[in-house]
Design an enzyme around this catalytic site. Structure first.
Site, short mmCIF file in Angstrom:
data_model
loop_
_atom_site.label_atom_id
_atom_site.label_comp_id
_atom_site.label_asym_id
_atom_site.label_seq_id
_atom_site.Cartn_x
_atom_site.Cartn_y
_atom_site.Cartn_z
N CYS A 81 0.81 -1.23 0.00
CA CYS A 81 0.00 0.00 0.00
C CYS A 81 0.84 1.28 0.00
CB CYS A 81 -0.91 0.06 1.23
SG CYS A 81 -1.89 -1.41 1.54
N HIS A 137 -1.48 5.97 2.00
CA HIS A 137 -1.28 4.82 2.89
C HIS A 137 -1.62 5.21 4.33
CE1 HIS A 137 0.19 1.33 4.82
NE2 HIS A 137 1.23 1.93 5.38
CA LIG Z 1 -3.15 -2.05 -0.56
#
Ligand SMILES: [Ca+2]
Ligand SMILES: [Ca+2]
Length: 492
Positions: A81, A137
């Site tokens: 991510c 993120h």
């Molecule tokens: Ca992800």
């Protein structure tokens, strides 16, 4: 004064060039297309568009694909991510920035912190920029970039959405709850999609679109957290996939890792699949991933449907992306953090008024890094000088077979690279070991051809495309470690 002179300039230009249409350059911000930016977390190719598995039920993704172009050979810049989203939002490769893993901070990285992030870019170009859910993120959005570039963030720049841990459950969860981040299961029957954090994000985005009070041009980002673990969804989504009908992944082979160099396990040792198999949970876990993908599909349908009913439908670019893929047991892995197809292949769909042709696909190798330069091009906004490393996808939108780069790159950790061409996947690890797969005959990447002399030339061609720069000046970075992709030691 400044505003007046911009207005004067815009009016003058309009008199000279007449009206402009969506996707074309326009110096009057009011003429620029709006952007609906839909992010989905950990959604692999198990859907009806990319056809990575036949069990998925995703009619709304198919409907979105029918509106524009789907890039069927699109890959993430990093299979995690944090670095994937940093690359999308900055247009900078992980190997250039040194932002390699989830633990690497965006704002403490001088290269990324000094870049113009995508929301800032559109704010600077006169857009109203609003967002909700997971775009950067960190589910807790405000922890990382603190609202940079956003005029408004939902629920606010200091308040997060309710957590998944707050959902009600009937039964005990298989692996013990949110703390492990690896659970799945249906919510209590009282829980509806409107109680689910992703449902709340979708409702917010839909209301914004239907409310008709957005200032054009706008950039509206809606970040959906599922099908990232924990895979929690209302019961009705689980009911769509009866457990007795669930099939194990077609791409799974018990001996698949026998011809793979050991270096892959250094990137991330992942014990989840063993645990899942030991507890007889493989099929329930697959059911949950499919259920949560169906939930995402409904929410995408809701948001796109709201746009279609809104006054903005004719002048809004839609881009939908997932930040990386996910392995549901293939190559012994339950998770991402690898350089194989199921972890790097992503959803990347666009519907651009007057640019894309409904229902087209392109199999050219492209990257999520290309989103930023493509949006800049489609909106006629001048990209920040010297920053963007991706490519403008507009030529492929106009001609899906246009001449294009031979490969696209995924980076995971220092000097671990995966390259995808139209036909091959080449992987090289920091210790120099390699893999090569021929997708023409081996879509599941079962047979590693790296040591076969017949492919020496192919490998040579792929190697030439690798970055030569891996250690950015002045950046402290953490190599990928053994455990969960967390750092094992710090460098510098
Ligand atoms: Ca992800
Ligand atoms: Ca194999």
């Amino acid at each position: 004064m400044k505003q007046t002179s911009y207005l004067f300039l815009a009016v003058t230009l309009l008199c000279v060039i007449g009206t402009t249409s969506g996707g074309q350059s326009a110096d009057n911000p009011a003429q620029k297309p709006n952007i609906l930016f839909i992010a989905v977390d950990d959604m692999n190719d198990w859907n009806g568009v990319l056809k990575g598995n036949t069990q998925a039920k995703t009619p709304h993704l198919k409907a979105l694909a029918a509106k524009g172009i789907t890039f069927t050979n699109a890959h993430c810049a990093a299979p995690a991510c944090g670095p994937s989203r940093s690359a999308i939002m900055s247009g900078i490769l992980p190997s250039t920035s040194g932002n390699y893993i989830n633990k690497s901070s965006l704002i403490h990285n001088p290269i990324l912190n000094n870049s113009v992030l995508l929301p800032e870019f559109f704010q600077q170009n006169g857009y109203q920029v609003i967002g909700g859910g997971k775009l950067f993120h960190g589910y807790h959005f405000t922890h990382e970039v603190k609202g940079r570039g956003f005029d408004e963030y939902f629920p606010s720049k200091t308040q997060d959405l309710p957590s998944f841990a707050g959902l009600k459950f009937n039964a005990k969860l298989p692996l013990g709850g949110w703390a492990r981040q690896a659970d799945w299961g249906p919510c209590h029957p009282d829980v509806t999609v409107n109680d689910h954090p992703d449902g709340i994000t979708a409702n917010w985005a839909s209301e914004k679109l239907l409310g008709g009070e957005l200032q054009e041009p706008f950039f509206l980002g809606a970040g959906i957290f599922q099908p990232h673990l924990p895979n929690y969804a209302p019961q009705e989504y689980f009911d769509r996939f009866p457990l007795e009908e669930i099939e194990l992944p077609e791409g799974f082979r018990e001996d698949d890792l026998d011809d793979v160099p050991k270096a892959h396990s250094k990137m991330a040792h992942n014990p989840w699949l063993n645990r899942i198999r030991e507890t007889n949970q493989w099929k329930p876990a697959i059911q949950a991933y499919l259920a949560c993908t169906a939930l995402v599909d409904d929410l995408v349908g809701q948001i796109v449907g709201a746009l279609e009913e809104s006054p903005y439908a004719g002048n809004t670019i839609i881009v939908l992306w997932s930040d990386h893929g996910f392995q549901l047991g293939e190559k012994g892995r339950w998770g991402k953090y690898s350089l194989w197809e199921r972890a790097t292949r992503v959803n990347l769909m666009w519907a651009v008024p007057e640019v894309t042709t409904p229902g087209t696909t392109s199999a050219k190798p492209v990257n999520l890094l290309d989103i930023y330069p493509t949006l800049a091009s489609l909106t006629g906004c001048e990209p920040p000088e010297g920053q963007l490393e991706g490519k403008d996808l507009t030529p492929l939108m106009k001609d899906p077979e246009a001449d294009w780069d031979q490969t696209t790159l995924t980076v995971f950790g220092y000097k671990n690279y995966g390259l995808r061409s139209e036909r091959y996947r080449y992987i090289t690890y920091a210790d120099g070991t390699e893999e090569l797969y021929d997708h023409q005959s081996d879509c599941w990447e079962w047979q590693n051809l790296a040591d076969n002399p017949e492919y020496a030339q192919t490998k040579q061609m792929m190697r030439q495309e690798l970055p030569t720069h891996h250690e950015p000046d002045g950046v402290t970075y953490t190599p990928v470690g053994y455990k969960w992709g967390l750092p094992s030691k710090s460098k510098k």
